[in-house]
Scaffold this motif. Structure first.
Motif, mmCIF file in Angstrom:
data_model
loop_
_atom_site.group_PDB
_atom_site.id
_atom_site.type_symbol
_atom_site.label_atom_id
_atom_site.label_comp_id
_atom_site.label_asym_id
_atom_site.label_seq_id
_atom_site.Cartn_x
_atom_site.Cartn_y
_atom_site.Cartn_z
ATOM 1 N N ASP A 106 0.807 -1.228 0.000
ATOM 2 C CA ASP A 106 0.000 0.000 0.000
ATOM 3 C C ASP A 106 0.841 1.280 0.000
ATOM 4 N N LEU A 107 2.015 1.244 0.608
ATOM 5 C CA LEU A 107 2.815 2.468 0.726
ATOM 6 C C LEU A 107 3.677 2.763 -0.503
ATOM 7 N N ASP A 108 3.945 1.725 -1.318
ATOM 8 C CA ASP A 108 4.870 1.959 -2.439
ATOM 9 C C ASP A 108 4.524 1.133 -3.681
ATOM 10 N N ARG A 109 3.239 0.857 -3.862
ATOM 11 C CA ARG A 109 2.824 -0.056 -4.943
ATOM 12 C C ARG A 109 3.341 0.386 -6.323
ATOM 13 N N ASP A 110 3.105 1.645 -6.684
ATOM 14 C CA ASP A 110 3.487 2.087 -8.030
ATOM 15 C C ASP A 110 5.000 2.042 -8.227
ATOM 16 N N GLN A 111 5.742 2.428 -7.189
ATOM 17 C CA GLN A 111 7.208 2.387 -7.284
ATOM 18 C C GLN A 111 7.692 0.936 -7.409
ATOM 19 N N MET A 112 7.052 0.037 -6.653
ATOM 20 C CA MET A 112 7.433 -1.378 -6.688
ATOM 21 C C MET A 112 7.180 -1.966 -8.065
ATOM 22 N N ILE A 113 6.044 -1.616 -8.674
ATOM 23 C CA ILE A 113 5.735 -2.100 -10.027
ATOM 24 C C ILE A 113 6.734 -1.525 -11.028
ATOM 25 N N GLN A 114 7.084 -0.253 -10.861
ATOM 26 C CA GLN A 114 8.061 0.367 -11.767
ATOM 27 C C GLN A 114 9.436 -0.288 -11.633
ATOM 28 N N ARG A 115 9.828 -0.641 -10.400
ATOM 29 C CA ARG A 115 11.110 -1.342 -10.196
ATOM 30 C C ARG A 115 11.128 -2.644 -10.986
ATOM 31 N N ALA A 116 10.000 -3.349 -10.948
ATOM 32 C CA ALA A 116 9.904 -4.618 -11.672
ATOM 33 C C ALA A 116 10.041 -4.384 -13.175
ATOM 34 N N ILE A 117 9.297 -3.403 -13.691
ATOM 35 C CA ILE A 117 9.342 -3.112 -15.135
ATOM 36 C C ILE A 117 10.766 -2.731 -15.550
ATOM 37 N N ASP A 118 11.427 -1.935 -14.707
ATOM 38 C CA ASP A 118 12.822 -1.539 -14.994
ATOM 39 C C ASP A 118 13.753 -2.752 -15.029
ATOM 40 N N ALA A 119 13.395 -3.796 -14.258
ATOM 41 C CA ALA A 119 14.223 -5.014 -14.205
ATOM 42 C C ALA A 119 13.860 -5.999 -15.314
ATOM 43 N N GLY A 120 12.875 -5.640 -16.154
ATOM 44 C CA GLY A 120 12.481 -6.521 -17.249
ATOM 45 C C GLY A 120 11.235 -7.333 -16.977
ATOM 46 N N VAL A 121 10.702 -7.225 -15.748
ATOM 47 C CA VAL A 121 9.483 -7.968 -15.392
ATOM 48 C C VAL A 121 8.297 -7.061 -15.719
ATOM 49 N N CYS A 148 -11.153 -8.775 -2.664
ATOM 50 C CA CYS A 148 -10.023 -8.191 -3.409
ATOM 51 C C CYS A 148 -10.411 -7.765 -4.824
ATOM 52 N N THR A 149 -11.657 -7.995 -5.224
ATOM 53 C CA THR A 149 -12.037 -7.761 -6.624
ATOM 54 C C THR A 149 -11.835 -6.309 -7.045
ATOM 55 N N GLN A 150 -12.313 -5.358 -6.254
ATOM 56 C CA GLN A 150 -12.203 -3.952 -6.643
ATOM 57 C C GLN A 150 -10.746 -3.513 -6.723
ATOM 58 N N ALA A 151 -9.932 -3.971 -5.779
ATOM 59 C CA ALA A 151 -8.502 -3.617 -5.791
ATOM 60 C C ALA A 151 -7.828 -4.153 -7.052
ATOM 61 N N MET A 152 -8.266 -5.320 -7.513
ATOM 62 C CA MET A 152 -7.716 -5.892 -8.746
ATOM 63 C C MET A 152 -8.105 -5.035 -9.959
ATOM 64 N N PHE A 153 -9.362 -4.608 -9.991
ATOM 65 C CA PHE A 153 -9.809 -3.756 -11.098
ATOM 66 C C PHE A 153 -9.030 -2.435 -11.120
ATOM 67 N N ASP A 154 -8.767 -1.895 -9.929
ATOM 68 C CA ASP A 154 -8.006 -0.639 -9.833
ATOM 69 C C ASP A 154 -6.586 -0.823 -10.392
ATOM 70 N N LEU A 155 -5.971 -1.938 -10.051
ATOM 71 C CA LEU A 155 -4.625 -2.240 -10.540
ATOM 72 C C LEU A 155 -4.596 -2.277 -12.061
ATOM 73 N N GLU A 156 -5.576 -2.968 -12.615
ATOM 74 C CA GLU A 156 -5.656 -3.114 -14.072
ATOM 75 C C GLU A 156 -5.808 -1.747 -14.737
ATOM 76 N N LYS A 157 -6.640 -0.908 -14.140
ATOM 77 C CA LYS A 157 -6.887 0.427 -14.688
ATOM 78 C C LYS A 157 -5.625 1.300 -14.622
ATOM 79 N N ASN A 158 -4.888 1.161 -13.521
ATOM 80 C CA ASN A 158 -3.703 2.006 -13.311
ATOM 81 C C ASN A 158 -2.470 1.525 -14.073
ATOM 82 N N HIS A 159 -2.484 0.269 -14.510
ATOM 83 C CA HIS A 159 -1.294 -0.294 -15.178
ATOM 84 C C HIS A 159 -1.715 -1.063 -16.426
ATOM 85 N N PRO A 160 -2.371 -0.382 -17.364
ATOM 86 C CA PRO A 160 -2.857 -1.077 -18.563
ATOM 87 C C PRO A 160 -1.699 -1.662 -19.372
#
Length: 259
Positions: free
Chosen positions: A20-35, A47-59
């Motif tokens: 919750d405190l660093d989700r976007d940065q953590m995802i960006q770290r992964a993308i930078d590493a090739g993941v 968890c359904t709504q949180a999953m939909f939010d993730l999908e929307k924020n990281h298309p």
């Protein structure tokens, strides 16, 4: 690792409150590493709504599953299965998962877990989707249901595979890939001792983050960028380059998820 590489994390709980405190940065770290491909298993309806939010924020990076996790099969499990069914009818998902049987924590709902597992396999067949299996202390129980429900079209992943060589072959015989993550780096993980006998075409990569961080991050919060450590370990086991491991396992993930 080279930036043009595409590594696929076939199993990550990016909606976990541990991020919750660093989700976007953590995802960006992964993308930078090739993941850059993240497949998100469901746990239950909370968890359904949180999953939909993730999908929307990281298309283009986040791909959702729908399912009821076996340890969340409680007295209200029929209601939860109805939620799974109605969501599958509404929109596109990439798998039914994570589903299965878990007898590690609690054996009291075995019967309900078996019913839920079977029902969700049948939904996967109906929607022509792969399944992602959670198995803990329950190989025999899971294989029994797979034996009864198997069909040439039914494919999927044995998430966080920790079984024996014989169990690996049996899982593969049901058109399942083996989900390989941090456990392969553990000294007592055991699967590293026989994996070289399994063709690489049967493996996909996963973190199960925030759980099961690989060495050298063990006992810390796991995150998708750490998948690079799993790639490096498999490169050693198969005497291939990290780039080859990434390419082959991402190709395998495309076979399962169709994207």
């Amino acid at each position: 690792m080279e930036t043009n590489i595409i590594i696929t994390d076939t199993h990550t709980h990016l909606y976990s409150e541990q991020f919750d405190l660093d989700r976007d940065q953590m995802i960006q770290r992964a993308i930078d590493a090739g993941v850059s491909r993240f497949f998100i298993p469901a746990i239950d309806s909370t968890c359904t709504q949180a999953m939909f939010d993730l999908e929307k924020n990281h298309p283009g990076h986040v791909f959702l599953m729908m399912g009821l996790h076996p340890t969340y099969v409680k007295d209200n499990y029929l209601e939860e299965l109805q939620h799974v069914e109605s969501e599958l009818a509404k929109r596109k998902f990439y798998a039914v998962g994570e589903i299965g049987i878990d007898l590690f924590w609690d054996k009291t709902h075995l019967k309900e877990q078996q019913i839920a597992f079977r029902k969700q396999i049948q939904l996967a067949k109906q929607y022509k989707l792969p399944i992602v299996i959670h198995c803990r202390d329950a190989f025999d129980e899971i294989f029994q249901i797979l034996e009864e429900e198997k069909s040439p079209e039914l494919i999927g992943i044995f998430h966080c595979f920790t079984g024996t060589y014989e169990q690996a072959l049996q899982a593969i015989s049901y058109n399942m890939k083996l989900g390989i993550g941090g456990v392969v780096t553990f000294k007592n993980g055991k699967i590293d001792q026989f994996l070289s006998k399994i063709e690489l075409k049967h493996l996909v990569l996963e973190t199960d983050s925030p759980y099961l961080a690989p060495i050298p991050f063990r006992r810390k919060r796991n995150e998708s960028s750490y998948l690079v450590a799993v790639v490096d370990k498999l490169a050693q086991i198969y005497s291939l380059s990290a780039i080859e491991i990434a390419a082959i396992t991402t190709e395998n993930s495309k076979v399962v998820f169709g994207i």
